[in-house]
Design a protein around this motif. Structure first.
Motif, mmCIF file in Angstrom:
data_model
loop_
_atom_site.group_PDB
_atom_site.id
_atom_site.type_symbol
_atom_site.label_atom_id
_atom_site.label_comp_id
_atom_site.label_asym_id
_atom_site.label_seq_id
_atom_site.Cartn_x
_atom_site.Cartn_y
_atom_site.Cartn_z
ATOM 1 N N ASP A 98 0.827 -1.208 0.000
ATOM 2 C CA ASP A 98 0.000 0.000 0.000
ATOM 3 C C ASP A 98 0.861 1.258 0.000
ATOM 4 O O ASP A 98 0.483 2.279 -0.586
ATOM 5 C CB ASP A 98 -0.913 0.015 1.238
ATOM 6 C CG ASP A 98 -1.867 -1.158 1.275
ATOM 7 O OD1 ASP A 98 -2.491 -1.439 0.239
ATOM 8 O OD2 ASP A 98 -1.973 -1.790 2.345
ATOM 9 N N VAL A 99 2.007 1.189 0.649
ATOM 10 C CA VAL A 99 2.850 2.377 0.805
ATOM 11 C C VAL A 99 3.689 2.651 -0.440
ATOM 12 O O VAL A 99 3.803 3.802 -0.894
ATOM 13 C CB VAL A 99 3.760 2.223 2.046
ATOM 14 C CG1 VAL A 99 4.740 3.388 2.151
ATOM 15 C CG2 VAL A 99 2.912 2.122 3.317
ATOM 16 N N ALA A 100 4.284 1.626 -1.013
ATOM 17 C CA ALA A 100 5.239 1.806 -2.113
ATOM 18 C C ALA A 100 4.685 2.601 -3.292
ATOM 19 O O ALA A 100 5.393 3.462 -3.837
ATOM 20 C CB ALA A 100 5.752 0.441 -2.576
ATOM 21 N N PRO A 101 3.425 2.374 -3.740
ATOM 22 C CA PRO A 101 2.934 3.123 -4.905
ATOM 23 C C PRO A 101 2.811 4.632 -4.670
ATOM 24 O O PRO A 101 2.671 5.386 -5.636
ATOM 25 C CB PRO A 101 1.556 2.502 -5.168
ATOM 26 C CG PRO A 101 1.606 1.151 -4.547
ATOM 27 C CD PRO A 101 2.473 1.331 -3.337
ATOM 28 N N MET A 102 2.864 5.075 -3.421
ATOM 29 C CA MET A 102 2.736 6.505 -3.141
ATOM 30 C C MET A 102 4.041 7.261 -3.356
ATOM 31 O O MET A 102 4.074 8.483 -3.295
ATOM 32 C CB MET A 102 2.233 6.724 -1.711
ATOM 33 C CG MET A 102 0.802 6.264 -1.495
ATOM 34 S SD MET A 102 0.109 6.784 0.090
ATOM 35 C CE MET A 102 0.972 5.679 1.221
ATOM 36 N N PHE A 103 5.123 6.531 -3.612
ATOM 37 C CA PHE A 103 6.432 7.162 -3.756
ATOM 38 C C PHE A 103 7.125 6.644 -5.014
ATOM 39 O O PHE A 103 7.063 5.455 -5.324
ATOM 40 C CB PHE A 103 7.317 6.852 -2.545
ATOM 41 C CG PHE A 103 6.748 7.320 -1.238
ATOM 42 C CD1 PHE A 103 6.932 8.627 -0.801
ATOM 43 C CD2 PHE A 103 6.010 6.457 -0.441
ATOM 44 C CE1 PHE A 103 6.405 9.055 0.398
ATOM 45 C CE2 PHE A 103 5.476 6.878 0.763
ATOM 46 C CZ PHE A 103 5.678 8.189 1.191
ATOM 47 N N SER A 104 7.799 7.534 -5.718
ATOM 48 C CA SER A 104 8.593 7.134 -6.878
ATOM 49 C C SER A 104 10.076 7.390 -6.669
ATOM 50 O O SER A 104 10.897 6.872 -7.413
ATOM 51 C CB SER A 104 8.120 7.889 -8.124
ATOM 52 O OG SER A 104 8.232 9.293 -7.938
ATOM 53 N N ASP A 105 10.417 8.174 -5.654
ATOM 54 C CA ASP A 105 11.796 8.557 -5.392
ATOM 55 C C ASP A 105 12.175 8.100 -3.982
ATOM 56 O O ASP A 105 11.557 8.535 -3.006
ATOM 57 C CB ASP A 105 11.939 10.075 -5.519
ATOM 58 C CG ASP A 105 13.366 10.554 -5.351
ATOM 59 O OD1 ASP A 105 14.008 10.185 -4.341
ATOM 60 O OD2 ASP A 105 13.843 11.317 -6.206
ATOM 61 N N PRO A 106 13.185 7.221 -3.841
ATOM 62 C CA PRO A 106 13.546 6.714 -2.510
ATOM 63 C C PRO A 106 13.952 7.822 -1.536
ATOM 64 O O PRO A 106 13.647 7.727 -0.343
ATOM 65 C CB PRO A 106 14.729 5.783 -2.803
ATOM 66 C CG PRO A 106 14.568 5.387 -4.229
ATOM 67 C CD PRO A 106 13.960 6.574 -4.917
#
Length: 231
Positions: free
Chosen positions: A139-147
């Motif tokens: 659920d969290v990963a798709p909200m971010f594109s840049d580490p």
């Protein structure tokens, strides 16, 4: 005179969630303020007066006759009526971005009974984990594109008390005496966007996850300017 954009972050996260949009707005010639609400979970409830005060205090450097456009993301939308009522500045418009809406007549609960049942078992000594720790990685990963951005947002998050989500927020009469609009990213806020449309507000859709302003600040900025101009 162009209104100043006041970007209000969700108290569950932090002001860095608006940083890229603020940079795009500034690059387009707009003045921008991003008040920090990171401190509002300190002390005893009620918490909503601290949110209204934080925005008002952040605008003390701005002449009182300068109009503002309020932009609220996520559960910051619930506080927009008390923010608006506490300002000395004229409000040219309000934009709710993938946000919860205040009740048509108050007071508004911050969380439903179902959400509170989900949250209370997580609390340790009355405090919850950081917002992104509530959810699975899927659920969290798709909200971010840049580490790097992800690390900044996650490390900045406050650990709010359960009582923050148990509060009920007043809805002052006449708070919506100016044009309001809604920018939808996606589910589960599509039903809330439909409510905004039923209230007669203009609604725009920029498909994405809940923190889409981080992933697509240019698109978010474009929609904010269009909605603010339309109002």
């Amino acid at each position: 005179m162009r209104p100043i954009f006041v970007l209000v972050h969700s108290p569950s996260v932090g002001p860095s969630t608006w940083r890229a949009v603020a940079e795009h707005l500034t690059g387009a010639g707009y003045r921008v303020r991003v008040p920090s609400l990171l401190h509002i979970g300190s002390g005893a409830p009620p918490f909503w007066p601290r949110i209204a005060s934080a925005v008002r205090d952040d605008l003390r450097q701005v002449p009182a006759d300068r109009p503002v456009t309020l932009v609220a993301h996520s559960n910051a939308g619930l506080f927009l009526p008390v923010i608006r009522s506490g300002l000395d500045h004229p409000v040219a418009g309000s934009v709710f971005v993938d946000a919860a809406l205040p009740a048509r007549t108050g007071p508004t609960p911050v969380a439903s009974s179902e959400l509170l049942e989900f949250l209370r078992p997580m609390a340790v000594n009355g405090r919850l984990p950081r917002w992104t720790d509530w959810w699975d990685e899927a659920d969290v990963a798709p909200m971010f594109s840049d580490p790097a951005v992800r690390q900044t947002v996650i490390e900045e998050q406050p650990t709010l008390p359960v009582s923050y989500y148990e509060q009920r927020i007043p809805v002052p009469d006449g708070w919506d005496d100016h044009p309001c609009s809604y920018l939808l990213f996606g589910p589960p806020y599509d039903g809330i966007a439909a409510d905004a449309r039923e209230r007669g507000w203009r609604v725009a859709h920029l498909p994405g996850a809940h923190l889409h302003q981080i992933i697509d600040p240019a698109g978010t900025t474009r929609h904010l300017v269009e909605l603010a101009t339309a109002t």
